[in-house]
Design a protein around this motif. Structure first.
Motif, mmCIF file in Angstrom:
data_model
loop_
_atom_site.group_PDB
_atom_site.id
_atom_site.type_symbol
_atom_site.label_atom_id
_atom_site.label_comp_id
_atom_site.label_asym_id
_atom_site.label_seq_id
_atom_site.Cartn_x
_atom_site.Cartn_y
_atom_site.Cartn_z
ATOM 1 N N VAL A 22 60.724 57.825 28.745
ATOM 2 C CA VAL A 22 61.109 56.421 28.912
ATOM 3 C C VAL A 22 59.909 55.485 28.845
ATOM 4 C CG1 VAL A 22 62.152 54.743 30.479
ATOM 5 C CG2 VAL A 22 63.162 57.027 30.244
ATOM 6 N N ASP A 23 58.875 55.784 29.647
ATOM 7 C CA ASP A 23 57.760 54.852 29.792
ATOM 8 C C ASP A 23 56.715 54.942 28.687
ATOM 9 O OD1 ASP A 23 59.003 54.083 32.085
ATOM 10 O OD2 ASP A 23 57.570 55.014 33.462
ATOM 11 N N TYR A 24 56.698 56.070 27.961
ATOM 12 C CA TYR A 24 55.629 56.230 26.983
ATOM 13 C C TYR A 24 56.147 56.473 25.567
ATOM 14 C CZ TYR A 24 52.661 55.842 30.959
ATOM 15 O OH TYR A 24 52.042 55.331 32.074
ATOM 16 N N ILE A 25 57.010 57.475 25.387
ATOM 17 C CA ILE A 25 57.503 57.719 24.028
ATOM 18 C C ILE A 25 58.402 56.575 23.557
ATOM 19 C CG2 ILE A 25 58.932 59.228 22.599
ATOM 20 C CD1 ILE A 25 57.850 61.594 24.146
ATOM 21 N N ALA A 26 59.399 56.220 24.360
ATOM 22 C CA ALA A 26 60.325 55.158 23.954
ATOM 23 C C ALA A 26 59.633 53.800 23.871
ATOM 24 C CB ALA A 26 61.500 55.091 24.935
ATOM 25 N N ARG A 27 58.672 53.571 24.741
ATOM 26 C CA ARG A 27 58.023 52.257 24.806
ATOM 27 C C ARG A 27 56.947 52.068 23.742
ATOM 28 N NH1 ARG A 27 54.786 49.889 30.123
ATOM 29 N NH2 ARG A 27 54.232 47.857 29.233
ATOM 30 N N TYR A 28 56.193 53.127 23.453
ATOM 31 C CA TYR A 28 55.026 52.983 22.590
ATOM 32 C C TYR A 28 55.190 53.599 21.203
ATOM 33 C CZ TYR A 28 52.467 51.358 26.706
ATOM 34 O OH TYR A 28 52.039 50.643 27.801
ATOM 35 N N PHE A 34 58.635 58.088 13.308
ATOM 36 C CA PHE A 34 58.834 59.510 13.605
ATOM 37 C C PHE A 34 58.896 60.387 12.357
ATOM 38 C CE2 PHE A 34 60.285 60.094 18.209
ATOM 39 C CZ PHE A 34 59.482 59.046 18.647
ATOM 40 N N PRO A 35 59.614 59.956 11.290
ATOM 41 C CA PRO A 35 59.670 60.814 10.090
ATOM 42 C C PRO A 35 58.301 61.133 9.512
ATOM 43 C CG PRO A 35 61.372 59.124 9.993
ATOM 44 C CD PRO A 35 60.491 58.775 11.153
ATOM 45 N N ILE A 251 50.830 60.190 21.112
ATOM 46 C CA ILE A 251 50.978 61.317 20.195
ATOM 47 C C ILE A 251 50.118 62.497 20.636
ATOM 48 C CG2 ILE A 251 51.604 60.035 18.123
ATOM 49 C CD1 ILE A 251 48.685 60.113 17.254
ATOM 50 N N GLY A 252 50.538 63.679 20.178
ATOM 51 C CA GLY A 252 49.731 64.873 20.321
ATOM 52 C C GLY A 252 49.088 65.179 18.980
ATOM 53 N N LEU A 266 45.800 69.870 11.915
ATOM 54 C CA LEU A 266 46.925 70.731 11.559
ATOM 55 C C LEU A 266 48.215 69.941 11.495
ATOM 56 C CD1 LEU A 266 46.434 74.079 13.530
ATOM 57 C CD2 LEU A 266 46.067 73.633 11.094
ATOM 58 N N GLU A 267 48.518 69.208 12.568
ATOM 59 C CA GLU A 267 49.737 68.410 12.586
ATOM 60 C C GLU A 267 49.702 67.413 13.725
ATOM 61 O OE1 GLU A 267 52.878 71.268 12.952
ATOM 62 O OE2 GLU A 267 52.710 71.376 15.121
ATOM 63 N N LEU A 268 50.678 66.505 13.715
ATOM 64 C CA LEU A 268 50.844 65.512 14.767
ATOM 65 C C LEU A 268 52.199 65.722 15.433
ATOM 66 C CD1 LEU A 268 49.595 62.344 12.832
ATOM 67 C CD2 LEU A 268 48.300 63.734 14.448
ATOM 68 N N ASN A 269 52.296 65.293 16.676
ATOM 69 C CA ASN A 269 53.530 65.468 17.430
ATOM 70 C C ASN A 269 53.828 64.183 18.192
ATOM 71 O OD1 ASN A 269 55.530 66.266 19.363
ATOM 72 N ND2 ASN A 269 54.906 68.390 19.086
ATOM 73 N N ALA A 270 54.978 63.594 17.906
ATOM 74 C CA ALA A 270 55.357 62.343 18.568
ATOM 75 C C ALA A 270 55.977 62.585 19.934
ATOM 76 C CB ALA A 270 56.341 61.562 17.694
ATOM 77 N N ARG A 271 56.197 63.855 20.282
ATOM 78 C CA ARG A 271 56.799 64.190 21.590
ATOM 79 C C ARG A 271 55.999 65.328 22.230
ATOM 80 N NH1 ARG A 271 59.710 64.666 17.317
ATOM 81 N NH2 ARG A 271 61.383 63.237 16.743
ATOM 82 N N PRO A 272 54.701 65.155 22.423
ATOM 83 C CA PRO A 272 53.877 66.258 22.936
ATOM 84 C C PRO A 272 54.312 66.705 24.324
ATOM 85 C CG PRO A 272 52.679 64.187 23.034
ATOM 86 C CD PRO A 272 53.930 63.913 22.251
ATOM 87 N N GLY A 273 54.237 68.020 24.548
ATOM 88 C CA GLY A 273 54.646 68.583 25.833
ATOM 89 C C GLY A 273 53.695 68.225 26.958
ATOM 90 N N LEU A 274 54.053 68.661 28.161
ATOM 91 C CA LEU A 274 53.331 68.262 29.356
ATOM 92 C C LEU A 274 52.533 69.381 30.007
ATOM 93 C CD1 LEU A 274 56.210 66.078 30.838
ATOM 94 C CD2 LEU A 274 54.130 65.269 29.692
#
Length: 315
Positions: A22-28, A34-35, A251-252, A266-274
């Motif tokens: 909510v506070d980081y992925i959705a906001r920023y 994403f594609p 991003i990750g 290698l790659e980027l991740n818009a939803r990096p884990g915690l």
């Protein structure tokens, strides 16, 4: 620092999944971007414009009839990696590290033949590994050969470095080491080892497997303290540049240190884990809030990475 329990991490600012979403992925993170990061081929092409190096692209297979060209292209190659452009979590990635006659040798040591690899390409095109099960594209890249100083810690897989970048500032990092449990993949959920890294120096902090503290790699038996990442300044700057390339605020960034080419994306991740927080023994929230409180953001990737190194260095 010594290992800190999950309860203590909460008090120190552990970012949970709901708040992250909510506070980081959705906001920023603009969904329209994403594609770009969900497609490895698009990522490679875009980041190249910002001076971020990636493994050499050998072939792109978009249609079934192009698979026959793969056999010709790979005939004289000792090693390469086949990846689904829209795969996630390491699914569908096949790494070939050598040849023995007509057989290809996988990173695990298993032998496969050319028909096996062609069937794998067919499965990729059919979307077997893509995020939404939609038709995909296969990319064939040159083989990454990790620097020996890091390769010795990993088991049947190339170690990589995950860096969380927020508003263009590297805020937390970890080294991911493959294990038998993770089947040679640097995926923490599958059993890879996560080693927290000091943003200031690139030196190892804590290490975890399945979110439990460990001191030694379960397969290599090597101690996980005093690991030093080579070209650390360069890696942080590369990670910071991915902000301009994607315009994603949270991003990750996954990097490797190649023995001949140095740091590669290698790659980027818009939803990096915690899980990176467990590996570091500290929470993300204080660092994210520090960046949010900056009144005059730094313009260049160099300045942002330098600020991060000075501000988030472990004491």
């Amino acid at each position: 620092m010594d290992w800190i329990s999950p309860r203590a991490l909460n008090r120190l600012g552990m970012l949970n999944m709901n708040r992250r979403n909510v506070d980081y992925i959705a906001r920023y993170n603009e969904r329209s971007a994403f594609p770009l990061v969900d497609n490895k081929l698009k990522t490679k092409l875009v980041v190249a414009e910002y001076g971020v190096k990636t493994p050499k692209l050998l072939q792109v297979v978009r249609q079934q009839h192009e698979i026959s060209h793969f056999k010709e292209m790979a005939e004289d190659l000792a090693g390469f990696a086949i990846k689904p452009a829209k795969g996630s979590g390491g699914k569908g990635i096949t790494v070939i590290t050598g040849r023995d006659g007509d057989d290809y040798i996988k990173a695990s040591g298993a032998r496969v033949d050319s028909p096996f690899l062609q069937r794998h390409l067919t499965n990729i095109l059919a979307g077997l590994y893509s995020l939404a099960g939609t038709p995909d594209v296969a990319i064939v890249e040159s083989l990454v050969e990790s620097v020996p100083s890091l390769a010795k810690y990993s088991h049947q897989g190339v170690p990589d470095i995950r860096i969380i970048v927020f508003q263009g500032y590297p805020v937390m990092a970890m080294l991911r080491l493959a294990t038998t449990a993770s089947d040679g993949k640097a995926n923490l959920h599958q059993g890879a080892v996560g080693v927290g890294l000091d943003i200031g120096t690139g030196r190892s902090l804590n290490a975890v497997q399945f979110n439990r503290p460990i001191k030694l790699h379960p397969d290599t038996g090597l101690a996980l303290e005093n690991i030093q990442i080579e070209a650390w300044d360069e890696m942080l700057e590369m990670a910071a540049r991915c902000y301009e390339a994607t315009e994603l605020g949270y991003i990750g960034v996954d990097l490797v240190v190649d023995a001949t080419q140095g740091p590669l994306l290698l790659e980027l991740n818009a939803r990096p884990g915690l899980a990176i927080q467990m590996a570091n023994g500290r929470g993300l929230l204080p660092r994210l809030r520090t960046i949010e409180a900056i009144r005059r953001p730094h313009f260049s990737p160099q300045d942002r990475s330098r600020f991060a190194m000075e501000t988030f260095a472990s004491l």
